[in-house]
Write a protein that holds these residues in place. Sequence first.
Motif, PDB file in Angstrom:
ATOM      1  N   LYS A  77       0.853  -1.131  -0.002  1.00  0.00           N
ATOM      2  CA  LYS A  77       0.195  -0.017  -0.072  1.00  0.00           C
ATOM      3  C   LYS A  77       0.746   1.483  -0.437  1.00  0.00           C
ATOM      4  O   LYS A  77      -0.068   2.566  -0.089  1.00  0.00           O
ATOM      5  N   ASN A 103      -1.140  -2.790  -5.192  1.00  0.00           N
ATOM      6  CA  ASN A 103      -2.197  -2.655  -3.773  1.00  0.00           C
ATOM      7  C   ASN A 103      -3.519  -2.728  -4.055  1.00  0.00           C
ATOM      8  O   ASN A 103      -4.255  -2.151  -4.754  1.00  0.00           O
ATOM      9  N   TYR A 104      -3.702  -3.759  -3.235  1.00  0.00           N
ATOM     10  CA  TYR A 104      -4.572  -4.666  -2.935  1.00  0.00           C
ATOM     11  C   TYR A 104      -6.100  -4.102  -3.011  1.00  0.00           C
ATOM     12  O   TYR A 104      -7.558  -4.263  -2.829  1.00  0.00           O
ATOM     13  N   GLN A 105      -5.744  -3.259  -1.598  1.00  0.00           N
ATOM     14  CA  GLN A 105      -6.219  -2.744  -0.305  1.00  0.00           C
ATOM     15  C   GLN A 105      -7.559  -1.400  -1.906  1.00  0.00           C
ATOM     16  O   GLN A 105      -7.733  -1.183  -1.310  1.00  0.00           O
ATOM     17  N   ALA A 106      -6.391  -0.514  -2.399  1.00  0.00           N
ATOM     18  CA  ALA A 106      -6.927   0.184  -3.137  1.00  0.00           C
ATOM     19  C   ALA A 106      -7.748  -0.008  -4.411  1.00  0.00           C
ATOM     20  O   ALA A 106      -8.754   0.530  -4.984  1.00  0.00           O
ATOM     21  N   LYS A 108      -9.543  -3.137  -3.950  1.00  0.00           N
ATOM     22  CA  LYS A 108     -10.679  -2.825  -3.206  1.00  0.00           C
ATOM     23  C   LYS A 108     -11.651  -2.247  -3.011  1.00  0.00           C
ATOM     24  O   LYS A 108     -12.945  -2.308  -3.026  1.00  0.00           O
ATOM     25  N   GLU A 109     -11.225  -1.193  -2.747  1.00  0.00           N
ATOM     26  CA  GLU A 109     -11.864  -0.017  -2.681  1.00  0.00           C
ATOM     27  C   GLU A 109     -11.733   0.904  -3.848  1.00  0.00           C
ATOM     28  O   GLU A 109     -12.771   1.939  -3.878  1.00  0.00           O
ATOM     29  N   GLY A 110     -11.794   1.083  -5.288  1.00  0.00           N
ATOM     30  CA  GLY A 110     -12.561   1.137  -6.236  1.00  0.00           C
ATOM     31  C   GLY A 110     -11.271   1.736  -6.928  1.00  0.00           C
ATOM     32  O   GLY A 110     -11.586   2.450  -7.994  1.00  0.00           O
ATOM     33  N   GLU A 111      -9.927   2.116  -6.776  1.00  0.00           N
ATOM     34  CA  GLU A 111      -9.279   2.818  -7.134  1.00  0.00           C
ATOM     35  C   GLU A 111      -8.647   2.071  -8.074  1.00  0.00           C
ATOM     36  O   GLU A 111      -6.912   2.375  -8.456  1.00  0.00           O
ATOM     37  N   THR A 112      -9.227   1.712  -9.276  1.00  0.00           N
ATOM     38  CA  THR A 112      -8.407   1.040 -10.113  1.00  0.00           C
ATOM     39  C   THR A 112      -7.829   1.837 -11.001  1.00  0.00           C
ATOM     40  O   THR A 112      -6.335   1.735 -11.864  1.00  0.00           O
ATOM     41  N   GLU A 146     -13.303 -10.129  -7.093  1.00  0.00           N
ATOM     42  CA  GLU A 146     -12.035 -10.172  -6.935  1.00  0.00           C
ATOM     43  C   GLU A 146     -10.655 -10.241  -7.572  1.00  0.00           C
ATOM     44  O   GLU A 146      -9.706  -9.457  -8.568  1.00  0.00           O
TER      45      GLU A 146
END
Length: 248
Positions: A77, A103-106, A108-112, A146
């Motif tokens: 992250k 950055n898999y958390q990003a 998951k939060e839609g920050e593609t 995901e």
Amino acid sequence: MNVKPYLDSTYLKTASQAGLSEAANIVVVKNTIDEAILEGFKLVMIRPEYVSLAKTTILSAGSNLLIGTVIDFPEGKSNLETKIKEANEAIENGADDLDFVCNYQAFKEGETALVKQEILIGTQIGLANNKTVKWIIEVAALSDKEIIQLSALIKNVVLSNFKEENYASVFVKSSTGFYKTENDLPNGATIPAVMMMLENASPLPVKAAGGVRSYEDAVEMINLGVKRIGTSAAKTIADGENTTNHIK
């Protein structure tokens, strides 16, 4: 089947994680490198601070063993600047493979857009220096949907920006082996997760890390289509034995 050419023999624990002194941990790293040279594994996967040690050891032995290291490990992250800095230092120190934690958390939060940018730049740096690049997606932190979407996103960035001759050098990798799951659920590669990765990352290759605990597991993964396997028990697996250790 000779599984050794598929095995990335791995040791990624810090001294504190291993419950060792720094000096004792370096001994473990050195032993891991020496064993990988002796056994003829594909690669030794170690933390960035030990890449120079590995390079010196491998050159002294006249070995063709490859050196892999992790970037932005284990959470993935950090900002892109940090990822780039770590990657360039690893290249300078002699790494052959750069295993970036996506950055898999990003994601998951839609920050593609953020994720696409780091995949593009990280892959560019690796390929420009003739390195193999792997993107760790941390399957245990993702839903099936995901896993499918992130594997496809990485594939699409690579296919849109790089030549076909580069595809074999950019992997989608399952796991860090350090993700903490609830209720002792698997934190690494599972057959269903790997099948989803293979289907949605193709033509990019897939690396299964974590969860491969026996020779039979390794053969099954290879037969599915996996090109590399990350394990902290490479010799045990290659010798046809089982291990209950957590595999990184």
